[in-house]
Design a protein around this motif. Structure first.
Motif, PDB file in Angstrom:
ATOM      1  N   MET A 154      -0.167  13.807   4.136  1.00 35.43           N
ATOM      2  CA  MET A 154      -1.681  13.982   3.975  1.00 35.43           C
ATOM      3  C   MET A 154      -2.389  13.343   4.752  1.00 35.43           C
ATOM      4  O   MET A 154      -2.172  12.075   4.932  1.00 35.43           O
ATOM      5  CB  MET A 154      -1.836  13.882   2.292  1.00 35.43           C
ATOM      6  N   GLU A 155      -3.414  13.949   5.343  1.00 36.31           N
ATOM      7  CA  GLU A 155      -4.639  13.285   5.981  1.00 36.31           C
ATOM      8  C   GLU A 155      -5.331  12.113   5.463  1.00 36.31           C
ATOM      9  O   GLU A 155      -5.709  11.065   5.947  1.00 36.31           O
ATOM     10  CB  GLU A 155      -5.619  14.346   6.521  1.00 36.31           C
ATOM     11  N   SER A 156      -5.633  12.292   4.098  1.00 34.65           N
ATOM     12  CA  SER A 156      -6.285  11.226   3.165  1.00 34.65           C
ATOM     13  C   SER A 156      -5.123  10.221   3.227  1.00 34.65           C
ATOM     14  O   SER A 156      -5.809   9.024   3.173  1.00 34.65           O
ATOM     15  CB  SER A 156      -6.645  11.884   2.024  1.00 34.65           C
ATOM     16  N   GLY A 157      -4.048  10.179   3.115  1.00 35.38           N
ATOM     17  CA  GLY A 157      -3.161   9.149   3.169  1.00 35.38           C
ATOM     18  C   GLY A 157      -3.289   8.335   4.625  1.00 35.38           C
ATOM     19  O   GLY A 157      -3.160   6.975   4.645  1.00 35.38           O
ATOM     20  N   GLN A 158      -3.324   9.041   5.822  1.00 31.89           N
ATOM     21  CA  GLN A 158      -3.551   8.242   6.945  1.00 31.89           C
ATOM     22  C   GLN A 158      -4.704   7.592   6.892  1.00 31.89           C
ATOM     23  O   GLN A 158      -5.038   6.423   7.369  1.00 31.89           O
ATOM     24  CB  GLN A 158      -3.766   9.465   8.080  1.00 31.89           C
ATOM     25  N   LEU A 159      -5.932   7.993   6.499  1.00 33.44           N
ATOM     26  CA  LEU A 159      -7.386   7.222   6.146  1.00 33.44           C
ATOM     27  C   LEU A 159      -7.180   6.441   5.389  1.00 33.44           C
ATOM     28  O   LEU A 159      -7.687   4.988   5.876  1.00 33.44           O
ATOM     29  CB  LEU A 159      -8.335   8.416   5.810  1.00 33.44           C
TER      30      LEU A 159
ATOM     31  N   SER B 117       0.764  -1.331   0.279  1.00 37.67           N
ATOM     32  CA  SER B 117       0.102   0.014  -0.182  1.00 37.67           C
ATOM     33  C   SER B 117       0.923   1.264   0.021  1.00 37.67           C
ATOM     34  O   SER B 117       1.715   1.445   1.027  1.00 37.67           O
ATOM     35  CB  SER B 117      -0.829   0.232   1.074  1.00 37.67           C
ATOM     36  N   VAL B 118       0.871   2.259  -0.950  1.00 39.79           N
ATOM     37  CA  VAL B 118       1.505   3.382  -1.175  1.00 39.79           C
ATOM     38  C   VAL B 118       0.717   4.494  -1.208  1.00 39.79           C
ATOM     39  O   VAL B 118      -0.304   4.717  -1.677  1.00 39.79           O
ATOM     40  CB  VAL B 118       2.414   3.352  -2.519  1.00 39.79           C
TER      41      VAL B 118
ATOM     42  N   HIS C   8       1.986  -4.322   3.403  1.00 39.84           N
ATOM     43  CA  HIS C   8       3.013  -3.681   3.481  1.00 39.84           C
ATOM     44  C   HIS C   8       2.863  -2.169   3.220  1.00 39.84           C
ATOM     45  O   HIS C   8       2.501  -1.967   2.085  1.00 39.84           O
ATOM     46  CB  HIS C   8       4.601  -3.945   2.888  1.00 39.84           C
ATOM     47  N   HIS C   9       3.048  -1.405   4.220  1.00 41.21           N
ATOM     48  CA  HIS C   9       2.720   0.091   4.015  1.00 41.21           C
ATOM     49  C   HIS C   9       4.236   0.823   3.335  1.00 41.21           C
ATOM     50  O   HIS C   9       5.117   0.593   4.084  1.00 41.21           O
ATOM     51  CB  HIS C   9       2.118   0.894   5.104  1.00 41.21           C
ATOM     52  N   MET C  10       3.951   1.792   2.353  1.00 38.87           N
ATOM     53  CA  MET C  10       5.091   2.541   2.082  1.00 38.87           C
ATOM     54  C   MET C  10       4.895   3.885   1.645  1.00 38.87           C
ATOM     55  O   MET C  10       3.706   4.030   1.272  1.00 38.87           O
ATOM     56  CB  MET C  10       5.719   2.091   0.741  1.00 38.87           C
ATOM     57  N   TYR C  11       5.701   4.964   2.285  1.00 43.06           N
ATOM     58  CA  TYR C  11       5.279   6.265   1.653  1.00 43.06           C
ATOM     59  C   TYR C  11       5.845   6.315   0.236  1.00 43.06           C
ATOM     60  O   TYR C  11       6.522   5.646  -0.415  1.00 43.06           O
ATOM     61  CB  TYR C  11       6.291   7.268   2.340  1.00 43.06           C
TER      62      TYR C  11
END
Length: 65
Positions: free
Chosen positions: A22-27, A15-16, A46-49
C-alpha cells in the motif's frame, strides 16, 4: 506517543505497516522515520511488514524484536 513511551522504557519502536503493498504504508514509513530523525535520535526504530510482525508474534510472543 510511541517515541515518548519508548524514551521511558526500552528505547525502541517497531513501526508496522504494509509498505510493500500500500502507498499509505510507504508514506507512514517516511513520516515515522523523519519524526524519529528530527526529534527522537536516541530511540531505535525498526520497520516491519504487518504479515512478518504477526508471524513473529505467533512464533515468539515474548520477543522484543
Amino acid at each position: 506517543m510511541a517515541f515518548e513511551l519508548a524514551g521511558r522504557r526500552g528505547k525502541m519502536v517497531h513501526s508496522v505497516e504494509k509498505a510493500n503493498v500500500m502507498e499509505s504504508g510507504q508514506l507512514w514509513r517516511e513520516v515515522v522515520t523523519q519524526l524519529r530523525d528530527a526529534e527522537y535520535k536516541t530511540i531505535a526504530l525498526h520497520h516491519m511488514y504487518a504479515d512478518n510482525c504477526a508471524m513473529q508474534l505467533v512464533r515468539n510472543p515474548s520477543s522484543s524484536t
